[in-house]
Write an enzyme that holds these catalytic residues in place. Structure first.
Site, PDB file in Angstrom:
ATOM      1  N   CYS A 112       0.815  -1.223   0.000  1.00 16.32           N
ATOM      2  CA  CYS A 112       0.000   0.000   0.000  1.00 16.32           C
ATOM      3  C   CYS A 112       0.849   1.272   0.000  1.00 16.32           C
ATOM      4  CB  CYS A 112      -0.937   0.003   1.207  1.00 16.32           C
ATOM      5  SG  CYS A 112      -1.938  -1.475   1.324  1.00 16.32           S
ATOM      6  N   HIS A 252      -3.547   6.864   3.271  1.00 14.33           N
ATOM      7  CA  HIS A 252      -3.953   5.561   2.738  1.00 14.33           C
ATOM      8  C   HIS A 252      -5.299   5.197   3.365  1.00 14.33           C
ATOM      9  CE1 HIS A 252      -3.985   1.560   1.381  1.00 14.33           C
ATOM     10  NE2 HIS A 252      -3.699   0.999   2.542  1.00 14.33           N
ATOM     11  N   ASN A 282     -10.124  -0.291   0.556  1.00 15.04           N
ATOM     12  CA  ASN A 282      -8.669  -0.221   0.448  1.00 15.04           C
ATOM     13  C   ASN A 282      -8.245  -0.754  -0.925  1.00 15.04           C
ATOM     14  OD1 ASN A 282      -5.922  -0.611   0.614  1.00 15.04           O
ATOM     15  ND2 ASN A 282      -5.960  -1.722   2.559  1.00 15.04           N
TER      16      ASN A 282
END
Ligand code: ACO
Length: 325
Positions: A112, A252, A282
């Site tokens: 990520c 994020h 996500n």
């Protein structure tokens, strides 16, 4: 002279998977997912679509915004944990399809945090005069590595892509700082155990579902809060600014509770923090470029504003960057 984002584009697949639909797939509820994560729905790519297909759409939009030809791109850096194949790199598929025939092309693996790692590499390429125009892409088809029978993880993830084109220009824009970190001691908290050289794919590994992402979510939670807050503080310090100079924090989008805890540690109100987790969940390396594009599109930030992108992910990895748009 500073490094400017001369073009940005994102792409989200059309298909929406709602919490209500997930209720029919695993033992979960809209109430649990919403209160524990902030996610209401996520986008899912078509079976035949690969990560490069999502990335190509976002790259074409970025090229259009930048108003340059694909031949002007000198390098393509793709952050992904869901490459089309082990090799060739996803970047090479994208290079071919967008016609960036003069570009070097490679993938990076930092989960990520990958887009922020990619920006740091692009900054070094440009500042060392290695390349003039660099495209950085965060793109994921996480649905392809999601175990749709595992409620601990399948409710969290989605697919998408975001691309930026960077170039040194005669403007006040710049990537003011980049800060990157990692701790491999936590590698086993978030991984795909099967299919690589450690456990090559066999009937046995597939039967054991080792080709899907595994995660110890609550152990990651605390580390994520600390790593994201520390990274944002470091990026702000390295840029020689204070939190007050930052117009928007773009974190994020893994869990709204992680984001709220980070905001608290940074002592910034939530209206200074960008959120789109409710719509997309996500999307790993794609979250920060998608969020940056939306923040610009929605008029939350404009030329001259300073934004801080901050992320953490598998590895574990983390990083942040302060950008003057
Ligand atoms: N629906 C209903 N119940 C669930 C679900 C679900 N989808 N998932 C877990 N539960 C249950 C658990 O089984 C547990 O039940 P128990 O108490 O009977 O054992 C209970 O809910 C609490 O579970 P926790 O794991 O303690 O829940 P927590 O509040 O920590 O939330 C979550 C879990 C959302 C995963 C959170 O820990 C988190 O977001 N962690 C970080 C995850 C992350 O960001 N990972 C990195 C990104 S992924 C990537 O890199 C691509």
């Amino acid at each position: 002279m500073g490094i400017e984002i001369i073009g940005i584009g994102s792409y989200l697949p059309e298909k929406i998977l709602t919490n209500a639909e997930l209720e029919k797939m695993v033992a979960t509820s809209d109430e649990w997912i919403t209160t524990r994560t902030g996610i209401k729905e996520r986008r899912i790519a078509k079976d035949m679509e690969a990560t490069s297909d999502l990335a190509i759409q976002s790259a074409k939009r970025a090229l259009k915004k930048a108003n340059i030809t694909p031949e002007e791109i000198d390098a393509i850096i793709v952050a992904t944990i869901t490459p089309d194949m082990f090799f060739p790199s996803t970047a090479c598929f994208i290079q071919k399809e967008i016609g960036a025939k003069n570009a070097a092309a490679f993938d990076i693996s930092a989960a990520c945090s990958g887009f922020i790692y990619g920006l740091a590499i692009a900054k070094s390429f440009i500042n060392s005069d290695t390349y003039k125009t660099v495209m950085v892409i965060g793109a994921e088809k996480l649905s392809s590595i999601t175990d749709w029978t595992d409620r601990n993880i399948c409710v969290l993830l989605g697919d998408g892509a975001g691309s930026v084109i960077l170039r040194k220009t005669n403007s006040t824009s710049d990537i003011l700082s980049t800060y990157l970190g990692a701790d491999g001691n936590y590698g086993d908290l978030l991984l795909i155990p099967g299919g690589g050289s450690r456990n090559p794919a066999t009937h046995k590994t597939v039967d054991a579902r080792l080709h899907y992402m595994k995660m110890e979510g609550n152990k990651i939670f605390k580390i994520a809060v600390r790593a994201m807050a520390d990274s944002a503080k470091k990026a702000i310090e390295l840029a020689g600014i204070t939190c007050n100079d930052v117009k928007l924090i773009i974190p994020h989008q893994a869990n709204i509770r992680i984001i709220e805890a980070v905001a608290k540690q940074l002592d910034v109100p939530m209206d200074k923090v960008f959120l789109n987790i409710q719509k997309y969940g996500n999307t790993s390396a794609a979250t920060t470029p998608i969020a940056l594009e939306e923040a610009i599109y929605e008029g939350k930030v404009k030329k001259g504003d300073i934004v801080v992108l901050v992320a953490f992910g598998g590895g574990l990895t983390w990083g942040a960057t302060a950008i003057k748009l």
